[in-house]
Design a protein around this motif. Sequence first.
Motif, short mmCIF file in Angstrom:
data_model
loop_
_atom_site.label_atom_id
_atom_site.label_comp_id
_atom_site.label_asym_id
_atom_site.label_seq_id
_atom_site.Cartn_x
_atom_site.Cartn_y
_atom_site.Cartn_z
N ILE A 171 0.97 -1.37 -0.11
CA ILE A 171 -0.02 0.17 0.10
C ILE A 171 0.86 1.26 -0.07
O ILE A 171 1.90 1.22 0.67
N THR A 187 2.52 4.72 0.95
CA THR A 187 2.31 5.46 2.36
C THR A 187 1.26 6.47 2.22
O THR A 187 0.62 6.66 3.42
N LEU A 243 -2.16 5.27 3.57
CA LEU A 243 -2.42 4.58 4.83
C LEU A 243 -3.40 5.26 5.66
O LEU A 243 -3.99 4.72 6.60
N LEU A 254 -6.87 4.72 4.92
CA LEU A 254 -7.12 3.19 4.55
C LEU A 254 -8.37 2.56 5.19
O LEU A 254 -9.11 1.85 4.60
N VAL A 311 -7.49 2.25 -2.57
CA VAL A 311 -6.22 2.89 -3.05
C VAL A 311 -6.39 3.17 -4.44
O VAL A 311 -5.72 4.25 -4.80
N GLN A 323 -3.60 -1.53 13.57
CA GLN A 323 -2.69 -0.70 12.87
C GLN A 323 -2.31 -1.51 11.59
O GLN A 323 -2.47 -2.95 11.57
N VAL A 324 -1.84 -0.89 10.65
CA VAL A 324 -1.23 -1.41 9.41
C VAL A 324 0.10 -0.78 9.05
O VAL A 324 0.44 0.53 9.39
N THR A 325 1.04 -1.65 8.73
CA THR A 325 2.48 -1.27 8.19
C THR A 325 2.34 -2.13 6.70
O THR A 325 2.02 -3.14 6.69
N SER A 326 3.12 -1.19 5.93
CA SER A 326 3.10 -1.76 4.46
C SER A 326 4.47 -1.11 3.66
O SER A 326 4.60 0.19 3.98
N THR A 327 4.95 -2.05 2.91
CA THR A 327 5.75 -1.57 2.08
C THR A 327 5.38 -1.91 0.56
O THR A 327 5.46 -2.81 0.34
N THR A 362 2.18 -6.32 3.24
CA THR A 362 1.40 -5.57 4.27
C THR A 362 1.33 -6.35 5.34
O THR A 362 0.87 -7.66 5.15
N PHE A 393 -1.37 -6.32 8.79
CA PHE A 393 -2.39 -5.80 9.74
C PHE A 393 -2.11 -6.59 11.36
O PHE A 393 -2.21 -7.56 11.38
#
Length: 469
Positions: free
Chosen positions: A395, A397, A400, A403, A410, A448-452, A457, A459
């Motif tokens: 996703i 940046t 985010l 989201l 997206v 929370q979500v972190t993605s590169t 991704t 969650f």
Amino acid sequence: MFQATRRRLAIWYTAVTAILLLLFASGVYLYVRSTLIERIDDTLYHVVEVVERSLVIEPISFHPTQLRVNIEASFRNNAENAEDDRIDLEWFNPNGELVWSTFSEILDIPIHTYHTGETVRVAGMGGWGESALLLRQVTKRIELGRQVLGYLRVSHPWFEVTKPSRQLIFDLALGISLMVLSVAASGWFLSGKAMEPVGESYQRLKQFTADASHELRSPIALIQTNVQVALSDLDLVEETGNNTIQYRQQLKVVERLTQRLGKLVNDLLFLARQDSGISTDVFSACPLDALLMEVVEEQQIVAREKQINLVLHLVDPPPTEINPELLENWFTLMGNWEQLVRLLTNLIGNALQHTPISGVIKVELGRIEGINRVAGMRYTNSYLQIKVSDTGIGIPTEALPRLFDRFYRVDPARTHRTGKTDKTTTTGSGLGLAIAQAIVEHHQGQIQVTSTPGEGTTFTVTLPILSPD
């Protein structure tokens, strides 16, 4: 509308504050005024006592049993002291006739032997700009035994009360005016701050309504189109039923669109119930490990079709934990089973949708134990943490922060490319993550979500282990 509401809030805030200030100022004024009057009365009583003790009493000639007050000897020094304190003295004989006075003019005021001070008004003796003279007086009857020697009246100018009172009124009025202006400005500013979240909610509601209308319009239009085509073709069908397969396909499209529309309406209803707080879902003990196993087993069918490796990992309890009851309920929390199933289905389904062929989706469940580091005792704020990680497209940046917004995708075109073909197909309603966030918040947890981009991704859902109470 918002400006009118803001104006009403500021006016109400200012009006209430002004009323409170007026009540406070009235209390201060009455207290100061009564204090000034009390001080003047105390001064008059003190003068009466001093003068009474300094009276020179002597017998009358030829009547040794009768007594009288020597005026010259009694009031010579008292007159000088009284003038220094702005106090006037009057002496009356037992018949009430004025014998001696420090006033330049005779006051036509009857004698009143009150136990308390009184305020009298003398017409025609006012100063500059005043038509009358106001005096505060105390009168005492002087007796020796049963014989009345006379009456002593002590007077003090009333402007010692009115002058400070007027100044106090002016100061209070000025102070209240400045305070009301300050409160009005502050109220306008604070009401604007208070209206900001209302305005944001209103804008979100407008956007929500617009997006919902857009999402509902498409399937309804497609349903209408397919029904019209089926009806128009039905008129051309011969009794032999040569086009039955085509009609069946069109009706299946109608059924599929109807199901999609029903799911969208159900999602909107669920979010509306969560927002309004009218949800009556009952929490019960939910073994999250068993729940995850069921969800992963259901999603394995889709994962095999897309050639995606879906794995579940349960983090074992630490070897130091020996409490058998706690070990048995290590992954159990208080929650709503159906909502938690929906939460995890949305997250895993979302990962399957955006993970290419031969990708990996890992679902991990662990427990975060709350420990009091000082006393070594276990707190009740333990948590279960679920991580759903994929090796999908990722996703951006900048996307985010939005989201979890409703109907947000997206891709601005609200489309995505499937893993098997290059053609573009429509996706879900865009409510999956919004529903997931609502469920997590309903369970007092966090998501929370972190993605590169290009790598994947993750969650992370953290849910508290609440007590049955």
